[in-house]
Design a protein around this motif. Structure first.
Motif, PDB file in Angstrom:
ATOM      1  N   ALA A  71       0.822  -1.218   0.000  1.00  0.00           N
ATOM      2  CA  ALA A  71       0.000   0.000   0.000  1.00  0.00           C
ATOM      3  C   ALA A  71       0.851   1.261   0.000  1.00  0.00           C
ATOM      4  O   ALA A  71       0.457   2.285  -0.570  1.00  0.00           O
ATOM      5  CB  ALA A  71      -0.936   0.010   1.210  1.00  0.00           C
ATOM      6  N   GLY A  72       2.015   1.206   0.603  1.00  0.00           N
ATOM      7  CA  GLY A  72       2.857   2.386   0.698  1.00  0.00           C
ATOM      8  C   GLY A  72       4.047   2.378  -0.242  1.00  0.00           C
ATOM      9  O   GLY A  72       4.977   3.161  -0.062  1.00  0.00           O
ATOM     10  N   TRP A  73       4.019   1.470  -1.234  1.00  0.00           N
ATOM     11  CA  TRP A  73       5.170   1.353  -2.125  1.00  0.00           C
ATOM     12  C   TRP A  73       5.451   2.687  -2.806  1.00  0.00           C
ATOM     13  O   TRP A  73       4.544   3.354  -3.271  1.00  0.00           O
ATOM     14  CB  TRP A  73       4.942   0.264  -3.167  1.00  0.00           C
ATOM     15  N   GLY A  74       6.720   3.058  -2.829  1.00  0.00           N
ATOM     16  CA  GLY A  74       7.125   4.313  -3.438  1.00  0.00           C
ATOM     17  C   GLY A  74       7.114   5.486  -2.469  1.00  0.00           C
ATOM     18  O   GLY A  74       7.531   6.578  -2.819  1.00  0.00           O
ATOM     19  N   GLN A  75       6.635   5.278  -1.268  1.00  0.00           N
ATOM     20  CA  GLN A  75       6.600   6.339  -0.268  1.00  0.00           C
ATOM     21  C   GLN A  75       7.714   6.120   0.748  1.00  0.00           C
ATOM     22  O   GLN A  75       8.352   5.058   0.789  1.00  0.00           O
ATOM     23  CB  GLN A  75       5.236   6.353   0.435  1.00  0.00           C
ATOM     24  N   ASP A  76       7.940   7.132   1.579  1.00  0.00           N
ATOM     25  CA  ASP A  76       8.936   7.001   2.638  1.00  0.00           C
ATOM     26  C   ASP A  76       8.597   5.805   3.528  1.00  0.00           C
ATOM     27  O   ASP A  76       7.449   5.595   3.898  1.00  0.00           O
ATOM     28  CB  ASP A  76       8.964   8.257   3.512  1.00  0.00           C
ATOM     29  N   GLY A  77       9.590   5.027   3.842  1.00  0.00           N
ATOM     30  CA  GLY A  77       9.404   3.893   4.741  1.00  0.00           C
ATOM     31  C   GLY A  77       9.077   2.587   4.052  1.00  0.00           C
ATOM     32  O   GLY A  77       9.085   1.538   4.703  1.00  0.00           O
ATOM     33  N   ALA A  78       8.811   2.618   2.753  1.00  0.00           N
ATOM     34  CA  ALA A  78       8.438   1.375   2.063  1.00  0.00           C
ATOM     35  C   ALA A  78       9.575   0.358   2.101  1.00  0.00           C
ATOM     36  O   ALA A  78       9.340  -0.847   2.270  1.00  0.00           O
ATOM     37  CB  ALA A  78       8.025   1.663   0.624  1.00  0.00           C
ATOM     38  N   GLY A  79      10.804   0.833   1.968  1.00  0.00           N
ATOM     39  CA  GLY A  79      11.953  -0.076   2.027  1.00  0.00           C
ATOM     40  C   GLY A  79      12.105  -0.710   3.395  1.00  0.00           C
ATOM     41  O   GLY A  79      12.436  -1.900   3.508  1.00  0.00           O
ATOM     42  N   LEU A  80      11.852   0.090   4.424  1.00  0.00           N
ATOM     43  CA  LEU A  80      11.908  -0.459   5.784  1.00  0.00           C
ATOM     44  C   LEU A  80      10.821  -1.515   5.993  1.00  0.00           C
ATOM     45  O   LEU A  80      11.064  -2.549   6.628  1.00  0.00           O
ATOM     46  CB  LEU A  80      11.765   0.654   6.818  1.00  0.00           C
ATOM     47  N   LEU A  81       9.633  -1.238   5.466  1.00  0.00           N
ATOM     48  CA  LEU A  81       8.543  -2.216   5.587  1.00  0.00           C
ATOM     49  C   LEU A  81       8.875  -3.499   4.829  1.00  0.00           C
ATOM     50  O   LEU A  81       8.604  -4.602   5.328  1.00  0.00           O
ATOM     51  CB  LEU A  81       7.233  -1.619   5.074  1.00  0.00           C
ATOM     52  N   ALA A  82       9.461  -3.361   3.637  1.00  0.00           N
ATOM     53  CA  ALA A  82       9.830  -4.545   2.859  1.00  0.00           C
ATOM     54  C   ALA A  82      10.892  -5.360   3.604  1.00  0.00           C
ATOM     55  O   ALA A  82      10.826  -6.595   3.645  1.00  0.00           O
ATOM     56  CB  ALA A  82      10.334  -4.135   1.482  1.00  0.00           C
ATOM     57  N   THR A  83      11.839  -4.671   4.220  1.00  0.00           N
ATOM     58  CA  THR A  83      12.868  -5.369   4.989  1.00  0.00           C
ATOM     59  C   THR A  83      12.265  -6.038   6.223  1.00  0.00           C
ATOM     60  O   THR A  83      12.627  -7.170   6.561  1.00  0.00           O
ATOM     61  CB  THR A  83      13.998  -4.397   5.391  1.00  0.00           C
ATOM     62  N   ALA A  84      11.339  -5.352   6.881  1.00  0.00           N
ATOM     63  CA  ALA A  84      10.643  -5.964   8.024  1.00  0.00           C
ATOM     64  C   ALA A  84       9.913  -7.223   7.577  1.00  0.00           C
ATOM     65  O   ALA A  84       9.960  -8.256   8.265  1.00  0.00           O
ATOM     66  CB  ALA A  84       9.669  -4.969   8.650  1.00  0.00           C
ATOM     67  N   GLY A  85       9.248  -7.147   6.426  1.00  0.00           N
ATOM     68  CA  GLY A  85       8.561  -8.325   5.886  1.00  0.00           C
ATOM     69  C   GLY A  85       9.528  -9.456   5.582  1.00  0.00           C
ATOM     70  O   GLY A  85       9.255 -10.625   5.865  1.00  0.00           O
ATOM     71  N   ALA A  86      10.693  -9.113   5.025  1.00  0.00           N
ATOM     72  CA  ALA A  86      11.698 -10.138   4.727  1.00  0.00           C
ATOM     73  C   ALA A  86      12.185 -10.808   6.009  1.00  0.00           C
ATOM     74  O   ALA A  86      12.365 -12.033   6.049  1.00  0.00           O
ATOM     75  CB  ALA A  86      12.868  -9.517   3.961  1.00  0.00           C
ATOM     76  N   LEU A  87      12.369 -10.015   7.060  1.00  0.00           N
ATOM     77  CA  LEU A  87      12.790 -10.595   8.341  1.00  0.00           C
ATOM     78  C   LEU A  87      11.701 -11.497   8.924  1.00  0.00           C
ATOM     79  O   LEU A  87      12.005 -12.541   9.514  1.00  0.00           O
ATOM     80  CB  LEU A  87      13.163  -9.494   9.330  1.00  0.00           C
ATOM     81  N   LEU A  88      10.450 -11.109   8.746  1.00  0.00           N
ATOM     82  CA  LEU A  88       9.368 -11.983   9.220  1.00  0.00           C
ATOM     83  C   LEU A  88       9.325 -13.281   8.417  1.00  0.00           C
ATOM     84  O   LEU A  88       9.029 -14.341   8.971  1.00  0.00           O
ATOM     85  CB  LEU A  88       8.030 -11.250   9.171  1.00  0.00           C
ATOM     86  N   ILE A  89       9.655 -13.203   7.129  1.00  0.00           N
ATOM     87  CA  ILE A  89       9.759 -14.430   6.324  1.00  0.00           C
ATOM     88  C   ILE A  89      10.869 -15.317   6.881  1.00  0.00           C
ATOM     89  O   ILE A  89      10.702 -16.536   7.029  1.00  0.00           O
ATOM     90  CB  ILE A  89       9.998 -14.106   4.833  1.00  0.00           C
ATOM     91  N   VAL A  90      12.000 -14.713   7.214  1.00  0.00           N
ATOM     92  CA  VAL A  90      13.114 -15.469   7.816  1.00  0.00           C
ATOM     93  C   VAL A  90      12.654 -16.137   9.110  1.00  0.00           C
ATOM     94  O   VAL A  90      12.964 -17.306   9.366  1.00  0.00           O
ATOM     95  CB  VAL A  90      14.327 -14.548   8.069  1.00  0.00           C
ATOM     96  N   SER A  91      11.883 -15.412   9.918  1.00  0.00           N
ATOM     97  CA  SER A  91      11.419 -15.988  11.192  1.00  0.00           C
ATOM     98  C   SER A  91      10.479 -17.169  10.967  1.00  0.00           C
ATOM     99  O   SER A  91      10.521 -18.144  11.717  1.00  0.00           O
ATOM    100  CB  SER A  91      10.757 -14.920  12.064  1.00  0.00           C
TER     101      SER A  91
END
Length: 148
Positions: A71-91
């Motif tokens: 929903a926030g792709w292209g906005q501030d913080g989207a990269g942080l959210l994507a990285t958070a999602g990647a870490l949750l995938i790792v978990s």
């Protein structure tokens, strides 16, 4: 609407992190201080109870973060959210490959049927869990940083 989703996601992920932190640094220490038989029974019960709830909680947290990232792709913080999602995938991967197999065995243990190496298995689960807690704390940190 997006603000409500951000708050809801923060609460869901934050509570999950809090529960897992508590298991690692409070509950398991309490169970380990009990007489051996009680500790085995307590961990088995916790494994059954949390083993039923946590998969849904982990996947829900991942889905919520993914929705926010999309929903926030292209906005501030989207990269942080994507990285958070990647870490949750790792978990989730860590859980399925490392923790769940041990939990599935240990949740059936009693003082009478536990295997000879039950302490080693318990300690291995604890070590993997510490790493998983660090991963989800990092994901939560990135989530909150992205939303502020």
């Amino acid at each position: 609407m997006l603000n409500a989703l951000e708050v809801f996601t923060t609460v869901v992920v934050g509570l999950m992190v809090g529960v897992e932190f508590s298991v690692a640094f409070v509950i398991n220490r309490i169970l380990d201080a009990l007489p051996e038989e009680s500790g085995v029974l307590g961990r088995a019960h916790g494994g059954r109870m949390l083993g039923a709830v946590m998969p849904v909680w982990y996947i829900s947290s991942l889905v919520l973060v993914a929705i926010l990232a999309i929903a926030g792709w292209g906005q501030d913080g989207a990269g942080l959210l994507a990285t958070a999602g990647a870490l949750l995938i790792v978990s989730v991967i860590m859980s399925v490959l490392l923790l769940v197999p041990i939990n599935n065995r240990s949740k059936t243990w009693t003082p009478d049927n536990r295997p000879v190496d039950w302490k080693e298995q318990k300690n291995r689960w604890d070590r993997f869990h510490y790493v998983r807690v660090a991963v989800i704390i990092a994901a939560f940190t990135l989530l909150t940083a992205a939303l502020t």
